[in-house]
Enzyme design. Structure first.
Site, PDB file in Angstrom:
ATOM      1  CE  LYS A 220      -1.602   2.872   2.726  1.00  0.00           C
ATOM      2  NZ  LYS A 220      -1.536   4.023   1.941  1.00  0.00           N
ATOM      3  CD  GLU A 295      12.401   4.053   8.344  1.00  0.00           C
ATOM      4  OE1 GLU A 295      12.480   5.002   9.444  1.00  0.00           O
ATOM      5  OE2 GLU A 295      12.362   4.149   7.495  1.00  0.00           O
ATOM      6  CB  CYS A 329      12.846   9.041   9.088  1.00  0.00           C
ATOM      7  SG  CYS A 329      11.304   8.969   8.459  1.00  0.00           S
ATOM      8  CD  GLU A 426      10.483  12.733  11.692  1.00  0.00           C
ATOM      9  OE1 GLU A 426       9.418  12.168  12.011  1.00  0.00           O
ATOM     10  OE2 GLU A 426      11.384  12.215  11.078  1.00  0.00           O
TER      11      GLU A 426
HETATM   12  C1  SIN Z   1      13.369   7.767   5.428  1.00  0.00           C
HETATM   13  O1  SIN Z   1      13.209   8.909   5.525  1.00  0.00           O
HETATM   14  O2  SIN Z   1      12.664   6.964   6.026  1.00  0.00           O
HETATM   15  C2  SIN Z   1      14.278   6.911   4.624  1.00  0.00           C
HETATM   16  C3  SIN Z   1      15.735   7.908   4.482  1.00  0.00           C
HETATM   17  C4  SIN Z   1      16.752   6.997   4.067  1.00  0.00           C
HETATM   18  O3  SIN Z   1      16.514   5.937   3.571  1.00  0.00           O
HETATM   19  O4  SIN Z   1      18.015   7.480   3.947  1.00  0.00           O
END
Ligand code: SIN
Length: 526
Positions: A220, A295, A329, A426
């Protein structure tokens, strides 16, 4: 090196993120000046603009005919419409994946590996088209988008190779007439829920190991960026991956998510996205006791010590902060600078940031594209306002960009404190908040003062300090004198509420395998 040159070099680094892009006769160099609509038309003509879901190898509309618009974040223009699917389509996709599992899992590792390798080759052969799709629906600059294709494809290549290395064990028996074995077997159907910030790489990092182990998947993708996922799925069919092994549904996120987490046929959920949604999925998966990999969000500290090499620290911080316009992230969320170098760093960093060119991702020389939508801009605005109201100072930017709608100015804030919203959450945007510290101990305290624990960065020339601090940081990933650390060969994942499990690397395979102990008894050897 001048700061302007440094900014340009850093942008190239960000663009190429993780892979070199040869300047051969690639389509993008000719098309970079074309407008988004003609690129969409061209992708449509070449079959890359898929606008149906994929269920059991068949391109499928929503059963009730409903659609959702996919828009270009830079212009707001509708690129196309895709089906707004829900529980019924998802259950059919699960059934297809379940049926396909029995034969796919029984193929030899070498056969699965060959299919994956072919898929990788096709992604690389079509990196320009995939990159264009990413820029169209996600907004990142085209060079950076093509960098994502190369990064994303690298997971398929890596796991094509790992497929052949799923070894079990023989355990020395405690009884003479027994033999004990450990087999590793695929978990089964995997529900794969992916975000909009890396429309390809977050899929391949999950689907690569899943397929290598013998699992089948229902993907998805984010409803904001489904087109890259659909194009990748089309390439999976062309690569000879059998119908039903890869399924794609999109639309009503909560209905699809519910169907995936509650189905007893789905044995694993893998998710990249917000911590809030990750917690819901984890709770939902408890009902059928599925394996879960998460994650989730980060709040990355980037700690710069007085003894850092200033050029290295500037380059690394620019790269980690402004990759994908701050929408990763692992982006530096808090730049924590020691008092002796604080003013110098702040001024050099600001000079470098003001050279970042903002614009449509298809524009020549653009380093910062739009944010994904206006809600993202509003969130960034509210964080910056909160910081200013509590005493932060704006060295650069601090407001929406003249380009309007989804564009925000690359921003540098000083005098930021740990209790401001921007330090606690964040930001997911092009804002660099600078905090100050005195001692190493204080820096570690500030860095670890968060529920998140995904990535952290430190800049120092002191080797002992780099080990000491790297070990003290409560993070799954630590970059020392380096701002871009993601690669298919190293484990990606977080401590604390940043998630569970690891993606990429040899550890990424374990997430898709069950361990089976086989005891062969009563052997009567005599
Ligand atoms: C992410 O922002 O979740 C992944 C970033 C990355 O793979 O470097």
């Amino acid at each position: 090196m001048t700061l302007a040159r440094m900014a340009v070099r850093t942008c190239n680094l960000i663009h190429r993120s993780f892979a070199s892009i040869p300047h051969s006769n690639t389509l993008h160099s000719r098309q970079i000046s074309m407008d988004a609509q003609s690129i969409a038309a061209q992708l449509n003509n070449s079959g890359f603009l898929r606008n149906q879901g994929l269920v059991g190898g068949k391109w499928t509309d929503a059963y009730d005919g409903k659609t959702i618009k996919v828009c270009n974040p830079a212009t707001g223009e509708v690129i196309t419409k895709v089906p707004c699917m829900g529980g019924r389509e998802t259950n059919d996709a699960i059934a297809s994946a379940y049926d396909a599992f029995s034969s796919w899992s029984k193929r030899t590792a070498a056969e699965r590996s060959k299919c994956l390798r072919k898929w990788y080759d096709l992604m690389i052969a079509h990196r320009d088209e995939l990159g264009q799709l990413i820029t169209l629906e996600q907004g990142k600059p085209l060079k950076e988008a093509i960098g994502e294709v190369i990064y994303g494809a690298s997971f398929i290549e890596f796991f094509a190779e790992e497929a052949k290395r799923v070894y079990g064990d023989i355990i020395p028996s405690t009884l003479a007439d027994r033999r004990l074995f450990v087999l590793k077997q695929p978990v089964g159907v995997v529900g794969t829920i992916t975000p909009w910030n890396f429309p390809l790489a977050m899929i391949t990092r999950k689907v690569g190991p899943a397929l290598a182990c013998g699992c089948t998947v229902v993907i998805k993708p984010s409803e904001l960026t489904p087109l890259t996922a659909l194009a990748a799925a089309e390439l999976s069919l062309q690569a000879g991956i059998p119908p039903g092994v890869v399924n794609v549904v999109m639309g009503n996120a909560s209905d699809i998510g519910d169907a995936l987490v509650t189905s007893p046929q789905v044995r694993k959920i893998t998710f990249t996205g917000s911590t809030a949604v990750g917690k819901k999925l984890m709770a939902g998966a408890a009902g059928t006791v599925k394996k879960v990999s998460l994650e989730l969000g980060g709040n990355a500290p980037c700690v710069i010590f007085d003894d850092a090499d200033l050029d290295v620290a500037l380059k690394g911080t620019l790269a980690t902060k402004f990759r994908n316009s701050g929408q990763t992230c692992v982006c530096a969320n808090r730049i924590i600078v020691q008092e002796g170098i604080y003013e110098k760093f702040a001024s050099a960093f600001t000079n470098a940031v003001q050279n970042l060119n903002v614009g449509d991702g298809f524009g020549e020389g653009v380093a910062q594209g739009p944010l994904i939508n206006e809600a993202a801009v509003q969130k960034v605005e509210s964080f910056v306002q909160d910081a200013i109201s509590k005493g932060a100072k704006v060295l650069l930017g601090g407001k929406r960009h003249d380009l309007g709608r989804t564009f925000y100015e690359p921003t540098v804030l000083t005098d930021v404190k740990s209790d401001m919203l921007i330090s606690r959450e964040e930001v997911f945007g092009p804002v660099a908040p600078l905090l100050q510290f005195r001692t190493e101990e204080e820096a570690i305290g500030i860095a670890n003062d968060t529920n998140a624990g995904l990535a952290a960065y430190i800049f120092t020339t002191n080797v002992q300090r780099s080990w000491r601090v790297a070990e003290a940081l409560e993070y799954g990933i630590v970059g020392v004198n380096e701002g871009l650390v993601s690669t298919e060969v190293a484990p990606f994942g977080g401590f604390k509420q940043s998630g569970l499990g690891r993606e990429g690397s040899k550890y990424g395979m374990d997430e898709y395998l069950e361990i089976k102990y086989v005891c062969l008894g009563n052997m009567n050897f005599n």
